[in-house]
Design a protein around this motif. Structure first.
Motif, PDB file in Angstrom:
ATOM      1  N   ILE A 190       9.229   6.009  -4.253  1.00 53.69           N
ATOM      2  CA  ILE A 190      10.458   6.259  -3.495  1.00 53.69           C
ATOM      3  C   ILE A 190      11.435   5.095  -3.678  1.00 53.69           C
ATOM      4  O   ILE A 190      11.129   3.953  -3.351  1.00 53.69           O
ATOM      5  N   LEU A 249       8.749   8.868   4.115  1.00 52.28           N
ATOM      6  CA  LEU A 249       7.732   7.842   3.902  1.00 52.28           C
ATOM      7  C   LEU A 249       6.449   8.176   4.648  1.00 52.28           C
ATOM      8  O   LEU A 249       5.341   7.978   4.124  1.00 52.28           O
ATOM      9  N   ASP A 250       6.569   8.712   5.856  1.00 51.40           N
ATOM     10  CA  ASP A 250       5.387   9.109   6.624  1.00 51.40           C
ATOM     11  C   ASP A 250       4.636  10.235   5.924  1.00 51.40           C
ATOM     12  O   ASP A 250       3.398  10.246   5.901  1.00 51.40           O
ATOM     13  N   LYS A 268       3.920   5.765  -2.290  1.00 48.34           N
ATOM     14  CA  LYS A 268       5.210   5.409  -1.698  1.00 48.34           C
ATOM     15  C   LYS A 268       6.062   4.554  -2.635  1.00 48.34           C
ATOM     16  O   LYS A 268       7.287   4.537  -2.503  1.00 48.34           O
ATOM     17  N   LYS A 269       5.435   3.876  -3.582  1.00 53.58           N
ATOM     18  CA  LYS A 269       6.205   3.022  -4.488  1.00 53.58           C
ATOM     19  C   LYS A 269       7.154   3.834  -5.374  1.00 53.58           C
ATOM     20  O   LYS A 269       8.080   3.276  -5.968  1.00 53.58           O
ATOM     21  N   PHE A 307       4.521  10.837   2.715  1.00 46.76           N
ATOM     22  CA  PHE A 307       3.809  10.251   1.581  1.00 46.76           C
ATOM     23  C   PHE A 307       2.534   9.552   2.045  1.00 46.76           C
ATOM     24  O   PHE A 307       1.470   9.708   1.442  1.00 46.76           O
ATOM     25  N   ARG A 308       2.635   8.786   3.120  1.00 54.24           N
ATOM     26  CA  ARG A 308       1.462   8.083   3.635  1.00 54.24           C
ATOM     27  C   ARG A 308       0.388   9.072   4.082  1.00 54.24           C
ATOM     28  O   ARG A 308      -0.795   8.914   3.741  1.00 54.24           O
ATOM     29  N   TYR A 352      12.677  -1.596   5.324  1.00 54.33           N
ATOM     30  CA  TYR A 352      12.135  -1.053   4.064  1.00 54.33           C
ATOM     31  C   TYR A 352      12.593  -1.890   2.869  1.00 54.33           C
ATOM     32  O   TYR A 352      13.259  -1.387   1.959  1.00 54.33           O
ATOM     33  N   ARG A 362      11.612  -0.407  -0.546  1.00 54.59           N
ATOM     34  CA  ARG A 362      11.907   0.998  -0.810  1.00 54.59           C
ATOM     35  C   ARG A 362      13.397   1.282  -0.972  1.00 54.59           C
ATOM     36  O   ARG A 362      13.795   2.413  -1.212  1.00 54.59           O
TER      37      ARG A 362
END
Length: 247
Positions: free
Chosen positions: A173, A160-161, A170-171, A163-164, A198, A201
């Motif tokens: 995932i 997730l990090d 992130k959507k 992707f950010r 999360y 997610r």
């Protein structure tokens, strides 16, 4: 055509079992599905009794649509075809690094070669690399099996990090708990903690630690083929419906 990647940046979490059973579940639900094995180990093809292609080597995967489509093989299951991997796939990062517009090459290859399918399911190698980033950009959904343990929780957060930090969506995932054991206190605590951290997610799907999943290698078939009433087979069916509902 929807592209669904089965991916984890941690090995040993049931990624290939997920890709095979998810592809099978979608096919049984009426879709025409291509399971594309991007992992040079070729485990997805092995599970479905499909031998590696000898002609789809080097960078032809990304450049030669005819060889791509010629390498697709039918499986023993209705509406489910396979593009098997071979050892040359281990050099995908090298090939992509040499190409212009490398980030979009995978998506172009899949849409050109797999355009006749409703869904393309990718079994991805477990690393964040040039190929991995191409997968992240090409996929409509990234299905991530998560064993409810501390290390898997950590790697899910790292994904997730990434992707950010790289401006990725992130959507895409969609995590779910894999190889979960209800008798383990740690598993229960980890699942509760991650669901709280999360909520958007993680899908409401849990695939249990089950001998039927381990027996896929003996039967060389998806779980629903030889144990259709099993808890694992039902969980993979729910996973397929949950993923399609999101995309």
């Amino acid at each position: 055509m929807k592209i669904i990647a089965c991916y984890s940046n941690k090995g040993g979490v049931g990624k290939t079992a997920t890709s095979v059973n998810l592809a099978h579940a979608l096919a049984r639900d009426g879709q025409r599905v291509l399971l594309c094995d991007l992992d040079p180990q070729g485990a997805a093809g092995f599970y479905l009794r499909v031998k590696p292609s000898k002609n789809l080597k080097d960078d032809r995967f990304f450049k030669d649509v005819q060889r791509f489509t010629d390498a697709i093989r039918g499986s023993d299951h209705d509406r489910l075809d396979v593009l098997p991997a071979n050892l040359s796939f281990r050099d995908f990062d090298v090939f992509l690094a040499r190409m212009k517009n490398s980030r979009s090459r995978l998506k172009k290859a899949l849409r050109a070669g797999g355009g006749d399918y409703d869904s393309v399911v990718l079994d991805c190698p477990p690393n964040i690399s040039t190929l991995g980033e191409s997968v992240f950009r090409a996929a409509d959904a990234i299905v991530v099996p998560v064993i409810p343990t501390t290390l898997s929780e950590r790697t899910f957060g790292q994904l997730l990090d990434f992707f950010r930090d790289n401006g990725l969506q992130k959507k895409k995932i969609l995590g779910f708990f894999s190889m979960a054991q209800g008798t383990k206190t740690l598993h229960g605590q980890t699942m509760a903690r991650m669901r709280a951290a999360y909520p958007k997610r993680l899908l409401d799907v849990v695939v249990p630690f089950a001998s039927d999943v381990e027996k896929m290698g003996l039967h060389r078939a998806p779980v629903a083929d030889f144990a259709p009433a099993s808890v694992a087979a039902q969980a993979y069916d729910r996973l397929g419906r949950a993923v399609m509902a999101r995309i």
